[in-house]
Design an enzyme around this catalytic site. Structure first.
Site, PDB file in Angstrom:
ATOM      1  N   THR A 332     -35.121  -3.046  54.209  1.00 58.34           N
ATOM      2  CA  THR A 332     -35.792  -4.221  54.757  1.00 58.34           C
ATOM      3  C   THR A 332     -36.658  -4.840  53.677  1.00 58.34           C
ATOM      4  OG1 THR A 332     -37.282  -5.036  56.499  1.00 58.34           O
ATOM      5  CG2 THR A 332     -37.704  -2.817  55.666  1.00 58.34           C
ATOM      6  N   HIS A 384     -39.653  13.392  58.985  1.00 55.86           N
ATOM      7  CA  HIS A 384     -40.090  14.644  58.372  1.00 55.86           C
ATOM      8  C   HIS A 384     -39.470  15.866  59.056  1.00 55.86           C
ATOM      9  CE1 HIS A 384     -42.275  16.839  55.523  1.00 55.86           C
ATOM     10  NE2 HIS A 384     -43.478  16.287  55.629  1.00 55.86           N
TER      11      HIS A 384
END
Length: 413
Positions: A332, A384
């Protein structure tokens, strides 16, 4: 001969759609395949084409209604002739036996006027808090065009005829300090905006998102673009932009760290041995992420051409659902809007997203000397749960190295 105009077959996984706006009114002549209305789904905007030449006899479904595939929207009289508005029973005009003044007031009611606005005009009216009934329409049957709205705004700003104001409230007993307009407007979310909001909240609720940053000296990339810009455009018919360099650099990094290109499914990690790169595109209706399939097999010109095509069709609402689904990694670019740094949100079910930002000249130490260099902050937001900080940081370092020394992209270092 009467023909039923039905909701077309909806894309797979899309159960229903919302009728956004009619582009024709009862009594209007239409041509085969001419767009009669817009349907908005959670992902794309679909057009309802006329099945034949004729006259739109009757509209059965009004704007804002939720419809399903095969539902009858209108009746078309094949080969008929257009009728005047006043003589069409279904037209939003007053009855013949009502006074002419009442008929004009009826046609100018905000609810009826706004129903005849195109999507672009409706957005402009809502943005400026205007009353459609106060705007003179120059189009067919008094319809309001974008030029009419702009002319109205210009006249108002120059001190012309002001827009209708709210009813004055009783004057306070004590003198009050001057205050600006305190109007409020309640506008429902579009289906697409609502779906985007839902997915973003789900992403934050389900993924353990963390963002790592780095900075890139884009001097080498800018030099290549400057040197080969004209010859590249002449040969390929498309400009050499920054995005193709970032796509190529990201793919090289994903090859080194496959988990960044993976996704989570239940208790499993799904590794993808292909590179479908999503490129975020901003539109008036919301953010869309069309996907470059097998981007590792595409050249720089192929990437630039595909991205340009995606951007144009996305803003026109002509992106297909199949072009928005899938994807293993997303890029993006907030820099086009001036963003210096941000923390992008993962596009589920992907596990990472790369954020590009504004290029800014900054003093940097190069070989012991302070020099002004074109620098960009880049950000990698990752899940994560499956990606460790070491892999995320090394992914960013790999992207940085490829962009600062583009020759690495040729020999895949």
């Amino acid at each position: 001969m009467s023909i039923e105009v039905k909701v077309p077959q909806l894309p797979e996984s899309v159960a229903d759609a919302t009728l956004v706006a009619w582009h024709k009114s009862p009594g209007d002549a239409v041509s085969r395949d001419e767009n009669l209305a817009d349907l908005e789904t959670d992902k794309v905007v679909l057009e309802v084409p006329a099945p034949a030449d004729g006259v739109l006899k009757e509209i059965r479904i009004s704007d804002g209604t939720t419809v399903t595939a095969g539902e009858i929207l209108a009746i078309l009289e094949e080969g008929g002739q257009a009728a005047a508005k006043a003589d069409t029973a279904e037209a939003p005009a007053a009855a013949d036996d009502e006074p002419e003044e009442d008929a004009d007031e009826s046609a100018a009611e905000p609810g009826k006027a706004s129903g005849r606005l195109s999507p672009s005009v409706r957005r402009l009216v809502e943005e400026h808090g205007l009353d459609p009934a106060a705007i003179p329409g120059s189009g067919r049957d008094g319809r309001i065009s974008k030029a009419d709205v702009m002319s109205f705004l210009e006249q108002r700003d120059k001190g012309g005829k002001p827009a209708p104001a709210a009813k004055p409230s009783p004057a306070p007993a004590a003198p009050a300090a001057p205050s600006g307009a305190r109007e409020e407007r309640r506008v429902p979310m579009t289906r697409m905006r609502s779906r985007i909001a839902e997915r973003l909240v789900d992403a934050q609720a389900t993924a353990a998102m963390l963002t790592s940053f780095n900075e890139v000296d884009l001097g080498a990339v800018m030099e290549i673009r400057k040197r080969y810009r004209d010859s590249f455009e002449k040969k390929h018919g498309v400009k050499l932009g920054f995005m193709s360099f970032f796509v190529k650099a990201a793919i090289e990094a994903l090859r080194k760290f496959p988990v960044v290109n993976a996704s989570v499914e239940g208790g499993d990690i799904i590794y993808h041995d292909y590179y479908d790169i999503g490129v975020a595109v901003s539109t008036d209706r919301g953010l869309l992420v069309p996907v470059l399939r097998d981007a590792d097999l595409m050249g720089f010109a192929d990437i630039e051409r595909a991205i340009g095509d995606f951007a144009g069709r996305a803003r026109e609402g002509k992106i297909g659902v199949d072009e928005l689904t899938g994807g293993t990694f997303t890029i993006t670019n907030g820099g086009v809007f001036g963003s210096l740094m941000s923390t992008p949100i993962i596009n589920p079910p992907q596990s990472a997203i790369l954020g590009m930002h504004k290029i800014q000249d900054r003093p940097m130490v190069v070989n012991g000397e302070i020099k002004i260099r074109p620098m960009m902050y880049i950000a990698l937001t990752y899940d994560h749960r499956i990606i460790d900080g070491r892999e995320a940081v090394q992914t960013l370092v790999s992207i940085k190295e490829s962009l600062e020394d583009p020759a690495r992209l040729l020999i895949q270092l």
